[in-house]
Scaffold this motif. Structure first.
Motif, PDB file in Angstrom:
ATOM      1  N   PHE A 189      91.048  31.100 -30.002  1.00 27.95           N
ATOM      2  CA  PHE A 189      92.362  30.880 -30.603  1.00 27.95           C
ATOM      3  C   PHE A 189      92.356  29.614 -31.466  1.00 27.95           C
ATOM      4  O   PHE A 189      92.798  29.617 -32.621  1.00 27.95           O
ATOM      5  CB  PHE A 189      93.398  30.810 -29.481  1.00 27.95           C
ATOM      6  CG  PHE A 189      94.698  30.176 -29.845  1.00 27.95           C
ATOM      7  CD1 PHE A 189      95.485  30.701 -30.868  1.00 27.95           C
ATOM      8  CD2 PHE A 189      95.148  29.052 -29.162  1.00 27.95           C
ATOM      9  CE1 PHE A 189      96.710  30.118 -31.188  1.00 27.95           C
ATOM     10  CE2 PHE A 189      96.369  28.474 -29.482  1.00 27.95           C
ATOM     11  CZ  PHE A 189      97.138  28.998 -30.502  1.00 27.95           C
ATOM     12  N   PHE A 190      91.817  28.508 -30.917  1.00 32.29           N
ATOM     13  CA  PHE A 190      91.788  27.260 -31.694  1.00 32.29           C
ATOM     14  C   PHE A 190      90.956  27.431 -32.968  1.00 32.29           C
ATOM     15  O   PHE A 190      91.297  26.906 -34.022  1.00 32.29           O
ATOM     16  CB  PHE A 190      91.261  26.102 -30.836  1.00 32.29           C
ATOM     17  CG  PHE A 190      92.319  25.514 -29.939  1.00 32.29           C
ATOM     18  CD1 PHE A 190      93.311  24.698 -30.471  1.00 32.29           C
ATOM     19  CD2 PHE A 190      92.340  25.775 -28.579  1.00 32.29           C
ATOM     20  CE1 PHE A 190      94.293  24.154 -29.658  1.00 32.29           C
ATOM     21  CE2 PHE A 190      93.320  25.233 -27.758  1.00 32.29           C
ATOM     22  CZ  PHE A 190      94.290  24.424 -28.294  1.00 32.29           C
ATOM     23  N   ARG A 191      89.862  28.193 -32.870  1.00 36.49           N
ATOM     24  CA  ARG A 191      89.032  28.409 -34.044  1.00 36.49           C
ATOM     25  C   ARG A 191      89.834  29.146 -35.120  1.00 36.49           C
ATOM     26  O   ARG A 191      89.854  28.769 -36.290  1.00 36.49           O
ATOM     27  CB  ARG A 191      87.788  29.220 -33.641  1.00 36.49           C
ATOM     28  CG  ARG A 191      86.718  29.303 -34.700  1.00 36.49           C
ATOM     29  CD  ARG A 191      85.530  30.160 -34.245  1.00 36.49           C
ATOM     30  NE  ARG A 191      85.921  31.445 -33.652  1.00 36.49           N
ATOM     31  CZ  ARG A 191      86.433  32.474 -34.323  1.00 36.49           C
ATOM     32  NH1 ARG A 191      86.631  32.377 -35.626  1.00 36.49           N
ATOM     33  NH2 ARG A 191      86.758  33.596 -33.685  1.00 36.49           N
ATOM     34  N   ARG A 192      90.572  30.199 -34.698  1.00 40.94           N
ATOM     35  CA  ARG A 192      91.301  31.014 -35.664  1.00 40.94           C
ATOM     36  C   ARG A 192      92.526  30.312 -36.245  1.00 40.94           C
ATOM     37  O   ARG A 192      93.042  30.705 -37.304  1.00 40.94           O
ATOM     38  CB  ARG A 192      91.690  32.352 -35.040  1.00 40.94           C
ATOM     39  CG  ARG A 192      90.469  33.224 -34.825  1.00 40.94           C
ATOM     40  CD  ARG A 192      90.832  34.617 -34.365  1.00 40.94           C
ATOM     41  NE  ARG A 192      91.783  35.268 -35.257  1.00 40.94           N
ATOM     42  CZ  ARG A 192      92.467  36.368 -34.915  1.00 40.94           C
ATOM     43  NH1 ARG A 192      92.288  36.905 -33.718  1.00 40.94           N
ATOM     44  NH2 ARG A 192      93.319  36.913 -35.766  1.00 40.94           N
ATOM     45  N   LEU A 193      93.015  29.269 -35.543  1.00 49.36           N
ATOM     46  CA  LEU A 193      94.145  28.513 -36.079  1.00 49.36           C
ATOM     47  C   LEU A 193      93.841  27.946 -37.455  1.00 49.36           C
ATOM     48  O   LEU A 193      94.737  27.767 -38.286  1.00 49.36           O
ATOM     49  CB  LEU A 193      94.504  27.356 -35.129  1.00 49.36           C
ATOM     50  CG  LEU A 193      95.379  27.719 -33.936  1.00 49.36           C
ATOM     51  CD1 LEU A 193      95.479  26.541 -32.996  1.00 49.36           C
ATOM     52  CD2 LEU A 193      96.753  28.154 -34.398  1.00 49.36           C
ATOM     53  N   GLY A 194      92.559  27.665 -37.696  1.00 55.87           N
ATOM     54  CA  GLY A 194      92.151  27.134 -38.993  1.00 55.87           C
ATOM     55  C   GLY A 194      92.508  28.062 -40.147  1.00 55.87           C
ATOM     56  O   GLY A 194      92.728  27.609 -41.277  1.00 55.87           O
ATOM     57  N   GLU A 195      92.622  29.381 -39.848  1.00 55.25           N
ATOM     58  CA  GLU A 195      92.928  30.348 -40.906  1.00 55.25           C
ATOM     59  C   GLU A 195      94.373  30.258 -41.401  1.00 55.25           C
ATOM     60  O   GLU A 195      94.726  30.847 -42.426  1.00 55.25           O
ATOM     61  CB  GLU A 195      92.724  31.797 -40.375  1.00 55.25           C
ATOM     62  CG  GLU A 195      91.366  32.078 -39.791  1.00 55.25           C
ATOM     63  CD  GLU A 195      91.365  33.348 -38.902  1.00 55.25           C
ATOM     64  OE1 GLU A 195      92.390  34.057 -38.846  1.00 55.25           O
ATOM     65  OE2 GLU A 195      90.334  33.589 -38.258  1.00 55.25           O
ATOM     66  N   LEU A 196      95.235  29.570 -40.616  1.00 57.19           N
ATOM     67  CA  LEU A 196      96.670  29.747 -40.858  1.00 57.19           C
ATOM     68  C   LEU A 196      97.239  28.933 -42.008  1.00 57.19           C
ATOM     69  O   LEU A 196      98.283  29.268 -42.540  1.00 57.19           O
ATOM     70  CB  LEU A 196      97.472  29.416 -39.579  1.00 57.19           C
ATOM     71  CG  LEU A 196      97.304  30.381 -38.425  1.00 57.19           C
ATOM     72  CD1 LEU A 196      98.229  29.991 -37.275  1.00 57.19           C
ATOM     73  CD2 LEU A 196      97.615  31.818 -38.853  1.00 57.19           C
ATOM     74  N   ASN A 197      96.574  27.849 -42.376  1.00 55.41           N
ATOM     75  CA  ASN A 197      97.077  27.044 -43.487  1.00 55.41           C
ATOM     76  C   ASN A 197      98.522  26.600 -43.266  1.00 55.41           C
ATOM     77  O   ASN A 197      99.436  26.950 -44.012  1.00 55.41           O
ATOM     78  CB  ASN A 197      96.941  27.878 -44.787  1.00 55.41           C
ATOM     79  CG  ASN A 197      97.194  27.009 -46.016  1.00 55.41           C
ATOM     80  OD1 ASN A 197      97.046  25.784 -45.958  1.00 55.41           O
ATOM     81  ND2 ASN A 197      97.589  27.637 -47.101  1.00 55.41           N
ATOM     82  N   LEU A 198      98.704  25.821 -42.199  1.00 51.40           N
ATOM     83  CA  LEU A 198     100.056  25.426 -41.788  1.00 51.40           C
ATOM     84  C   LEU A 198     100.667  24.416 -42.755  1.00 51.40           C
ATOM     85  O   LEU A 198      99.961  23.594 -43.341  1.00 51.40           O
ATOM     86  CB  LEU A 198     100.003  24.842 -40.373  1.00 51.40           C
ATOM     87  CG  LEU A 198      99.438  25.786 -39.310  1.00 51.40           C
ATOM     88  CD1 LEU A 198      99.374  25.087 -37.957  1.00 51.40           C
ATOM     89  CD2 LEU A 198     100.245  27.069 -39.218  1.00 51.40           C
ATOM     90  N   GLN A 199     101.993  24.467 -42.866  1.00 47.90           N
ATOM     91  CA  GLN A 199     102.721  23.593 -43.800  1.00 47.90           C
ATOM     92  C   GLN A 199     103.251  22.329 -43.121  1.00 47.90           C
ATOM     93  O   GLN A 199     103.276  21.263 -43.723  1.00 47.90           O
ATOM     94  CB  GLN A 199     103.913  24.342 -44.413  1.00 47.90           C
ATOM     95  CG  GLN A 199     103.529  25.565 -45.213  1.00 47.90           C
ATOM     96  CD  GLN A 199     102.589  25.236 -46.344  1.00 47.90           C
ATOM     97  OE1 GLN A 199     102.903  24.412 -47.210  1.00 47.90           O
ATOM     98  NE2 GLN A 199     101.402  25.830 -46.349  1.00 47.90           N
TER      99      GLN A 199
END
Lengths: 521, 521
Positions: A57-67
């Motif tokens: 999950f933490f790895r995939r969080l990188g995909e999200l491009n959070l604002q």
């Protein structure tokens, strides 16, 4: 009091400790995206040390491009006698690769000696060295001061020493936790004020639990005392009585106290977000919830309804659209003709309040309400009723006959089955089904019979079924009201049936559920 | 702060404004009896002026012989321009024949001019003269100062003039209402303090709503500022987001702040009372509720559980049995082994908590609770269960077969009938009955079949029948719980059945209802 306040969401970490809550990786990613869209400043996303599958999950969080949001990983101080650099749990925490980390440590002397079973000095070393180690890795570090308020009440000197150790280690934020949820607003205010004064230049956070139904008040009071980070969860989910509820805290701070917590334009998405999280958590959304509940702006009494129409402030503390909620005037005779006319005009815009059709519909509505119908939660049945009375409804099928049989004992205990005969487009269709109880059998038989005529019904599922006995003092001859909620995965609708017979009441609601879908397609 | 605080319950009046809540006269009497047993000081029981059928209820209240509570009837000031002595609503209020009355009046200038549409002076006259009139009839009078906090914030002078008018009229108590629920703890504290100082010798009350999730905190803060009456409802039921929750306020004040609100020994019945009211209101009991929720003392993390076993204070703000709750969700645990043993000892006084029979019964109880049984409100079924497990039960009859048939349409609409065959004392009896719905038909057939064997059953009537869907997301295949209340005019008893089939669940409860009566005769 600072007017800039950071919302710190721990729905995915502390909130997921609640009984019955368990999020998939995909669920968590969806929630993070929505929290970021709302403007949450910190999202405490999980505890990578205790839950290795969180690493994906933490790895995939990188995909999200959070604002807006800083993702925060949660862990604890190093073990007694250990070197932080050699602590596996801290290595996992760093492996999550987040900009911020939160670590909890003991601040209540009793917990140090009786639960952790070490010396008071060793605990201070663990706090100081763990934080210094994490700071050296470039992390923003939040120190979660576990049991801080209980600790302060028992031994204020030691509780403050623990915070001082965190500050010496380089902590960016001291999050004061009312872990057991037993503290009161006046205590929280006074103790938070003391901490803010003692550690100038270090931001202070608050983390409350709702065991005395005071978590929202305690969080607000801490902010009024100078805290700038507010921890909580969406809808207050969390173990025992829940965490502090951000869906109440955020509007309380921003709309009532003038704090800046989320971008003002986003406040209108709060209700949608709250419902979304309830849905993903597979929990019934609390209708009574402050700001975001379905009943939060519901008005029943005629006098209140009139006054709210004159001016919302008369019986509403805010206007509901501020938080993306809506006023709910219950669909009953007290709701007034204006509301009912609005519904009628959705079907025939030419009718006025003086049209004979309007009067006939209102009379019929009153009769049905006297019989036990209640349309405020079954607007789809009300719409069908109006269509029927205006001659704008053609039934999709006619019932010829049904027979429901329940036998006990059969070979395997009780057995329910339904035989059904309907007439559609000049043809008869007869079918039967068995089911878990007579209503389920009838529901299955109806779908089976309609299938070849209306394949669009295949998408429709019943999602909720409620039975209420209306005059329970009439005992088993009492009237029952059945509400059925259906969905076709795009929208959902609720229909109603009332009868002295639970099968008959269920049948009426089932027929409306099908007819409503077909009328809309 | 005063340490003697009076709890003022308005579950039956303001609480019953909540959507979906409707109490029968019998329900209300049962609730009044339980509130009195808890030690509530005032019970606001209804509004006789707006609801003439309440008069029967008020008349029957005289039968109850209450120990603690003063029954209070609720109404409003006289109309604009009217003489209280000629006001029909006030006549109904007096007709309720209660020792105390509460009347609400306007204290917010905006409401007087814009909603009531009269002058500020006329409103003061209405308050003063209405209260003087009621005092002249010998009533204790509570003045419900509607919108007091909003009114005070808008125009403090006028809000205080309204209270002064009430005091001039002779009001015994000034209940300050946060009607819209938008006020904050610091405001409530400061304003209540001002009122207490302004009107020495007059007691002050607080009435909060939960629209900002602050009602409990606001009520507590008002007491800390000198209020001595706390209004609220059981479980916080009430319109919109609910009223202030007495189930949190009472233990907060009594256990945490040292106030005397109810007799100390009664605190242990709080959880049972809260569940009882949820059940009578046919609402799901809130597992997350502070103090009285099923999860309030649930621990998930292993570390917490260990620590709690070492010492409860480590992760619990109070010990759960203080409020009659327990560390686990199951009723078996909620009631505590001592309570269960008490029930067992009624049937077999020789058993102890270590007897293998006791352990087996508790295991079985847990299993049944997992299946959806809940015995708090169905002690008669629990007693039968214990008798069965101890071999102290002989069934009065055996079921051979039943068949329930529901047909639609028959000549006169839906028709439900039941055929039943039972075996009693070596004989078979077969009979049939039709009824208002399948459960009523089955009930009638069972009585008919048993009649010649057990004529004592002729006195037994079913007085209440409740259906609850347990997992409503399973829609029409969900499990249902049926509760049946029966009476033989001397006593009444409640039995339970759970099944995926409403007929089967009802049958189980019906059988228990009959067997319980026969076991007692």
């Amino acid at each position: 009091m600072n007017t800039k306040v950071f919302a710190y969401d721990t729905t995915l970490r502390d909130g997921s400790q609640a009984q019955g809550v368990s999020f998939s990786v995909e669920d968590k990613l969806r929630i993070v995206r929505k929290l970021d869209e709302l403007g949450i400043a910190y999202i405490e996303a999980g505890n990578p040390g205790s839950n290795p599958k969180d690493l994906e999950f933490f790895r995939r969080l990188g995909e999200l491009n959070l604002q807006h949001a800083k993702i925060t990983a949660f862990g604890s101080t190093c073990k007694v006698g250990a070197n932080p650099a050699e602590d596996g749990q801290l290595a996992s925490l760093l492996g999550a690769n987040t900009p911020a980390v939160a670590i909890f440590g003991k601040t209540w002397d009793y917990h140090v000696t009786a639960i952790l079973r070490t010396t008071l000095d060793e605990n201070l070393r663990m706090i100081r060295e763990t934080i210094a180690f994490l700071k050296a890795q470039g992390k923003e570090v939040i120190f979660d001061a576990e049991h801080f308020f209980d600790g302060y009440k028992a031994n204020p000197d030691y509780a403050l020493q623990a915070l001082a150790a965190a500050v010496e280690g380089g902590a960016d934020n001291l999050a004061l936790c009312d872990t057991n949820g037993g503290s009161f607003p006046d205590e929280i205010f006074a103790i938070t004020q003391t901490v803010v004064a003692r550690f100038p230049g270090v931001s202070v956070g608050i983390h409350c639990h709702n065991d005395c139904e005071l978590a929202v008040a305690n969080s607000v009071r801490a902010v009024q005392a100078g805290a700038t980070h507010v921890q909580g969860t969406i809808n207050g989910i969390g173990e025992r009585c829940g965490n502090a509820n951000l869906c109440a805290i955020i509007p309380n701070l921003q709309l009532k106290l003038g704090c800046e917590v989320i971008p003002p334009a986003n406040m209108q998405t709060l209700t949608t977000l709250a419902r979304f999280v309830s849905e993903v958590a597979n929990m019934e959304h609390n209708d009574k919830a402050a700001y975001v509940g379905g009943d939060a702006f519901a008005h029943k009494g005629g006098m209140h309804v009139d006054a709210v129409h004159k001016n919302p402030i008369s019986y509403e503390h805010i206007t509901p659209d501020t938080v993306g909620n809506a006023r709910k005037i219950l669909m009953s005779e007290v709701a007034g003709r204006a509301t009912i006319l609005g519904k009628i005009n959705e079907i025939d815009p030419t009718l006025t309040k003086d049209s004979p059709e309007t009067k006939t519909i209102i009379e019929r509505l009153k009769e049905l309400e006297h019989e036990g119908y209640q349309f405020e939660s079954a607007e789809s049945s009300f719409e069908l009723l109006v269509r029927k009375m205006l001659g704008k409804f053609t039934p999709s099928f006619e019932l010829r006959e049904f027979k429901v049989v329940v036998t006990e004992p059969s070979g395997n205990g009780i057995n329910s089955s339904a035989m059904l005969k309907i007439h559609v487009n000049g043809e008869d269709e007869i079918t039967a089904a068995d089911g878990d109880g007579p209503v389920n059998a009838l529901d299955k038989a109806l779908r089976k019979a309609l299938d070849r005529f209306y394949p669009e019904l295949r998408k429709v599922k019943l999602t909720d079924y409620k039975v209420r006995v209306l005059d329970s003092s009439q005992a088993s001859a009492a009237k029952v009201r059945v509400l059925i909620e259906s969905t076709d995965s795009e929208s959902s609708w609720t229909t109603i049936g009332v009868s002295t017979d639970v099968i008959d009441a269920s049948w009426r609601a089932l027929v409306d559920a099908v007819e409503y879908k077909l009328a809309k397609s």
